[in-house]
Design a protein around this motif. Structure first.
Motif, PDB file in Angstrom:
ATOM      1  N   UNK A 132     -10.625  59.718  76.487  1.00 12.75           N
ATOM      2  CA  UNK A 132     -10.716  58.186  75.527  1.00 12.75           C
ATOM      3  C   UNK A 132      -9.163  58.902  75.572  1.00 12.75           C
ATOM      4  N   UNK A 133      -7.981  59.556  75.913  1.00  8.13           N
ATOM      5  CA  UNK A 133      -6.971  59.724  75.492  1.00  8.13           C
ATOM      6  C   UNK A 133      -6.027  59.260  76.957  1.00  8.13           C
ATOM      7  N   UNK A 245      -3.862  68.691  77.720  1.00  3.71           N
ATOM      8  CA  UNK A 245      -3.911  67.354  77.638  1.00  3.71           C
ATOM      9  C   UNK A 245      -3.157  67.004  76.593  1.00  3.71           C
ATOM     10  N   UNK A 246      -3.098  67.043  75.466  1.00  2.00           N
ATOM     11  CA  UNK A 246      -2.976  66.554  74.119  1.00  2.00           C
ATOM     12  C   UNK A 246      -1.685  67.213  74.240  1.00  2.00           C
ATOM     13  N   UNK A 267      -8.634  59.486  70.449  1.00  2.00           N
ATOM     14  CA  UNK A 267      -9.300  60.672  71.062  1.00  2.00           C
ATOM     15  C   UNK A 267      -8.185  61.858  70.903  1.00  2.00           C
ATOM     16  N   UNK A 268      -7.405  61.206  70.782  1.00  2.00           N
ATOM     17  CA  UNK A 268      -6.548  62.759  69.687  1.00  2.00           C
ATOM     18  C   UNK A 268      -7.169  63.897  68.813  1.00  2.00           C
ATOM     19  N   UNK A 269      -7.819  62.724  67.846  1.00  3.07           N
ATOM     20  CA  UNK A 269      -8.203  63.554  66.969  1.00  3.07           C
ATOM     21  C   UNK A 269     -10.041  63.696  67.496  1.00  3.07           C
ATOM     22  N   UNK A 275     -11.667  71.316  69.475  1.00  5.18           N
ATOM     23  CA  UNK A 275     -11.433  72.249  68.908  1.00  5.18           C
ATOM     24  C   UNK A 275     -11.848  73.239  67.355  1.00  5.18           C
ATOM     25  N   UNK A 276     -11.204  72.589  66.420  1.00  8.15           N
ATOM     26  CA  UNK A 276     -11.727  72.745  65.350  1.00  8.15           C
ATOM     27  C   UNK A 276     -13.507  72.966  65.380  1.00  8.15           C
TER      28      UNK A 276
END
Length: 317
Positions: A132-133, A245-246, A267-269, A275-276
């Motif tokens: 998405x990012x 990539x972030x 996308x970042x969210x 990861x969490x």
């Protein structure tokens, strides 16, 4: 839990540094010298770590270091260098974002680490967030660049899990990282001399860029990454790799003045949520065999988890 989060934080240093490496390589390093570029990245980093740990390989680690140096350093660095020059940072890092899934499957086969549902869900959510990012629908994407990035992802996933499988005898992480980087750099130098001729002339900015790539994106990053592989499940380490990539997107925003769209923010969210979701929340429960003292290692546990002196935190780096 607190100890696991410390290992997660240390491991995260690696993908963040690697995320900056795409931009630095594309912007400052010579585009037509991938072999010399990879050698100048690996060999100085290996020699620096050797100077710090002052250990030589013993026994099987002579040939293991050669094999891992070829996979994790020689082949991987050349492919990443080529991908960084042929592709925009966003596309190159997007292909590498498939690495968590590859690492989980390879770890299942090589070290009997069956991926948990949280790991698989986190990988899927994180990969969706990366797409998405970064998928912009741009035309004219270099097919060789995409193939180089995909090959780098597969080689690194296999090499990292092989490192985890072999690193069960208390071998110092800093030392094994130094051996791999040195061996990989030594493999590359003669090949670069034959294929690319004399070393390329480097401008002051290129020298500074090589210094950053060598010390931060290689020596520090690989030591942190292999330490994480020793103390965390492979699925968790792979998910932490989504920060690569972030970092590339955030670096483009800060350095190039780009503005994140609503889609990219979503996308970042999603990546951070992945990861969490896949992080370790509690120690693995021992199997019945383990509770009875048979000496067998549970599938999800990390064998030979040594005290702090074997990790980067306890070494002079």
């Amino acid at each position: 839990m607190e100890a696991n989060m410390r290992w997660v934080a240390l491991t995260a240093v690696a993908p963040v540094a690697w995320g900056t490496n795409y931009y630095v390589t594309h912007a400052f390093l010579p585009p037509d010298s991938p072999l010399y570029g990879a050698a100048l990245r690996a060999l100085p980093a290996g020699l620096v770590l050797l100077g710090l740990c002052r250990q030589r390989p013993r026994g099987a680690w002579w040939w293991r270091s050669a094999v891992l140096g070829l996979l994790n350093v020689s082949v991987f660095f050349v492919l990443v260098y080529a991908a960084s020059q042929l592709l925009p940072t966003s596309i190159a890092s997007t292909v590498m974002a498939v690495s968590p899934l590859a690492m989980m499957l390879i770890a299942w086969a090589l070290v009997s680490e069956r991926p948990g549902r949280a790991h698989l869900a986190g990988a899927a959510i994180g990969l969706g967030g990366v797409c998405l990012m970064l998928f912009t629908g741009a035309d004219g994407v270099s097919v060789p660049g995409v193939l180089a990035s995909a090959a780098a992802m597969l080689v690194s996933a296999f090499g990292h899990i092989l490192t985890k499988r072999w690193n069960t005898t208390g071998t110092d992480v800093l030392a094994s990282t130094a051996w791999q980087l040195t061996a990989g750099g030594l493999f590359l130098l003669p090949v670069a001399a034959v294929v690319e001729g004399p070393p390329p002339a480097l401008s002051p900015s290129a020298l500074l860029a090589f210094g950053y790539v060598t010390l931060v994106a290689t020596a520090l990053a690989f030591a942190a990454w292999f330490t994480g592989l020793r103390h965390l499940p492979s699925g968790t380490v792979g998910l932490i790799g989504l920060l690569n990539p972030v970092t590339g997107v955030l670096l483009g925003t800060v350095v190039a003045g780009e503005v994140l769209t609503v889609r990219q923010l979503c996308g970042l969210a999603l990546v951070l949520a992945g990861v969490v979701l896949g992080r370790p929340t509690r120690p693995s429960r021992p199997t019945r065999a383990g509770r009875r003292g048979t000496g067998r290692t549970p599938p999800h546990s990390v064998p030979d988890e040594r005290p702090v002196h074997e990790s980067v935190a306890g070494d002079p780096r």
